[in-house]
Motif scaffolding. Structure first.
Motif, short mmCIF file in Angstrom:
data_model
loop_
_atom_site.label_atom_id
_atom_site.label_comp_id
_atom_site.label_asym_id
_atom_site.label_seq_id
_atom_site.Cartn_x
_atom_site.Cartn_y
_atom_site.Cartn_z
N HIS A 154 -3.69 -28.54 -11.70
CA HIS A 154 -3.27 -27.17 -11.42
C HIS A 154 -3.17 -26.84 -9.94
CE1 HIS A 154 -3.28 -26.34 -15.66
NE2 HIS A 154 -4.51 -26.77 -15.77
N GLY A 155 -3.46 -27.81 -9.06
CA GLY A 155 -3.30 -27.54 -7.64
C GLY A 155 -4.50 -27.94 -6.81
N SER A 206 3.85 -21.70 -3.33
CA SER A 206 3.55 -23.02 -3.90
C SER A 206 3.04 -22.85 -5.33
CB SER A 206 2.46 -23.70 -3.08
OG SER A 206 1.26 -22.98 -3.20
N GLY A 207 2.87 -23.97 -5.97
CA GLY A 207 2.33 -23.95 -7.33
C GLY A 207 0.90 -23.46 -7.35
N ALA A 208 0.10 -24.01 -6.45
CA ALA A 208 -1.32 -23.63 -6.43
C ALA A 208 -1.48 -22.13 -6.23
CB ALA A 208 -2.05 -24.39 -5.33
N ILE A 230 4.66 -25.17 -13.84
CA ILE A 230 5.08 -25.54 -12.49
C ILE A 230 5.91 -26.81 -12.49
CG2 ILE A 230 4.14 -26.37 -10.27
CD1 ILE A 230 1.90 -24.16 -10.75
N GLU A 277 1.15 -34.57 -14.04
CA GLU A 277 0.39 -35.48 -13.18
C GLU A 277 -0.56 -36.35 -14.01
OE1 GLU A 277 1.12 -35.58 -9.75
OE2 GLU A 277 2.66 -34.34 -10.66
N LYS A 284 7.67 -25.89 -8.43
CA LYS A 284 8.47 -27.09 -8.13
C LYS A 284 9.99 -26.93 -8.13
CE LYS A 284 5.09 -30.65 -8.66
NZ LYS A 284 3.82 -30.26 -9.26
C1 LIG Z 1 2.55 -29.74 -8.77
C2 LIG Z 1 1.75 -28.94 -9.71
C3 LIG Z 1 0.90 -27.92 -9.26
C4 LIG Z 1 0.63 -27.65 -7.79
O1 LIG Z 1 1.74 -27.25 -7.10
P1 LIG Z 1 1.69 -27.21 -5.48
O2 LIG Z 1 3.02 -26.65 -5.10
O3 LIG Z 1 1.49 -28.62 -5.03
O4 LIG Z 1 0.56 -26.35 -5.10
C5 LIG Z 1 0.23 -27.16 -10.20
N1 LIG Z 1 0.39 -27.39 -11.51
C6 LIG Z 1 1.21 -28.36 -11.99
C7 LIG Z 1 1.37 -28.54 -13.46
C8 LIG Z 1 1.90 -29.18 -11.10
O5 LIG Z 1 2.68 -30.16 -11.57
#
Ligand SMILES: *Cc1c(COP(=O)(O)O)cnc(C)c1O
Length: 402
Positions: free
Chosen positions: A139-140, A105-107, A225, A195, A252
């Motif tokens: 950032h998550g 995942s992003g986090a 991300i 976001e 993402k």
């Molecule tokens: C969506 C997002 C995250 C978190 O990603 P997850 O997969 O939901 O953990 C972190 N940073 C940015 C810039 C994002 O847009």
């Protein structure tokens, strides 16, 4: 099952983290469109929150996943697996030589980036641990990434948060300069706050931050991300600004909807991780990496990065035209297919989202009253022009009522 039944079960069984969701139950899709259980069709300008770069139910992606699942889904990182190695090779080439680590995942990718920044200085024997990020960032949702996310509403319920994080106003170089201490390890930024409402840092700011980092020996971490994988009309958004981060993160768009995240770092920084310093069970598994490989090859084959640029230009140009005639539009921002339309206080972004849904278009509201558009990179001209016409109509009605 129909929406009503699902809503009742969800209410009883699912934790209420998402509140009342949009009253939609998608069951199938194709390209930029999806169909719901009640037989309606929608054009998707949210794209699973900037995830579904190839659109819905892409047959090639489905084939790649099936082919991989038929042979192996998971083997663990105790052994090698070729999709993982080949995807790392691909990203290594695309980034100009960065080394890669995969998470889910992003986090998780950001967590790995924070750990890498800290261990990099630990190995050098320097006591630097602090990570400075921006207000209004995202950032998550893990504790460390919440500590880095500069939004009070996400932090308040979870204190005490991990130490060593602080935030400064976005796009202010002087604020950043003041915040730096001898303990600062890294500066963490989004090139465009997604976001947060599609807020651009701008070339001058981002270049100045890079210079500041180099001058002070601080690592520059870019959270790509949301902005990476062609979203902004370049493979990675930092290419727009002529900067090169020490570390950056992806997620993402990378799996086209299959969960995968990645942290990439210059080899000198990446090499701070030695055996046992970091790890993962699922990260980089064959199935997720097969998805990533397919997504990157399809992006290249169909020239989707250029398409993101041109279709994003068309969308933004159309929105700027709308802004000329609609006083309720107060800003048009973004790059490629990450576009924000800021609305005046007098207009409810949420109401516009609801009206757009009724007209068959899925959009969402991010940050402060800003409509965000992040459609699949395969979005067509007809779909883009359709959205513009619907927004024109909704804003005209809204303004007539006021
Ligand atoms: C969506 C997002 C995250 C978190 O990603 P997850 O997969 O939901 O953990 C972190 N940073 C940015 C810039 C994002 O847009």
């Amino acid at each position: 099952m129909q929406l009503k039944e699902i809503q009742e079960i969800d209410k009883a069984c699912y934790m209420n983290t998402f509140g009342t969701r949009l009253p939609l139950l998608p069951v199938s899709g194709k390209g930029c469109r999806f169909q719901t259980a009640d037989g309606r069709e929608y054009t998707d300008f949210l794209g699973g929150i900037a995830v579904n770069v190839l659109g819905h139910a892409h047959p090639g992606l489905a084939r790649a996943l099936y082919a991989q699942a038929k042979s192996l889904v998971h083997v663990s990182n105790v052994m090698y697996n070729s999709p993982q190695t080949l995807l790392a090779q691909r990203l290594h080439a695309l980034s100009g030589g960065y080394k890669v680590f995969f998470g889910n995942s992003g986090a998780e990718a950001n967590e790995a980036a924070f750990k890498l920044a800290r261990i990099y200085f630990y190995r050098k024997g320097e006591e630097r641990y602090e990570i400075i990020s921006a207000q209004n960032s995202f950032h998550g949702r893990t504790l460390a990434t919440v500590a880095a996310t500069g939004q009070e509403k996400y932090q308040a319920p979870y204190r005490p948060l991990p130490a060593g994080f602080k935030q400064v106003p976005y796009a202010s170089l002087s604020a950043l300069k003041k915040a730096i201490t001898p303990q600062t390890a890294a500066i963490l930024l989004e090139t465009i706050q997604g976001e947060g409402g599609v807020i651009e840092g701008g070339k001058r700011y981002l270049q100045a931050v890079q210079s500041l980092c180099r001058e002070k020996g601080i690592l520059l971490i870019l959270d790509e991300i949301q902005t990476g994988i062609g979203r902004t009309g370049k493979m990675f958004s930092f290419e727009h600004y002529g900067i090169t981060p020490d570390i950056f993160t992806l997620a993402k768009g990378l799996g086209g909807g299959v969960p995968i995240g990645a942290v990439l770092a210059r080899p000198e920084v990446a090499d701070a991780f030695t055996p046992g310093d970091h790890g993962t069970t699922f990260g980089g598994n064959p199935l997720a990496c097969a998805a990533g490989l397919y997504v990157l090859s399809e992006i290249e084959k169909k020239k989707l990065v250029a398409r993101s640029r041109s279709m994003g230009y068309r969308l933004k140009k159309g929105l700027k035209e709308l802004a000329k005639k609609h006083p309720s539009i107060t800003g048009v921002r973004g790059l490629g297919l990450l576009v924000g339309l800021e609305l005046a206080e007098s207009v409810s972004g949420k109401a516009v989202v609801t009206k757009a849904l009724a007209a068959g278009y899925l959009i969402n509201c991010a940050g402060h009253n800003t409509l965000r558009f992040a459609p699949p990179l395969v979005v067509t001209r007809t779909e883009t022009d359709g959205l513009l016409a619907v927004l024109d109509k909704i804003l005209t009605e809204t303004e007539d009522l006021a």
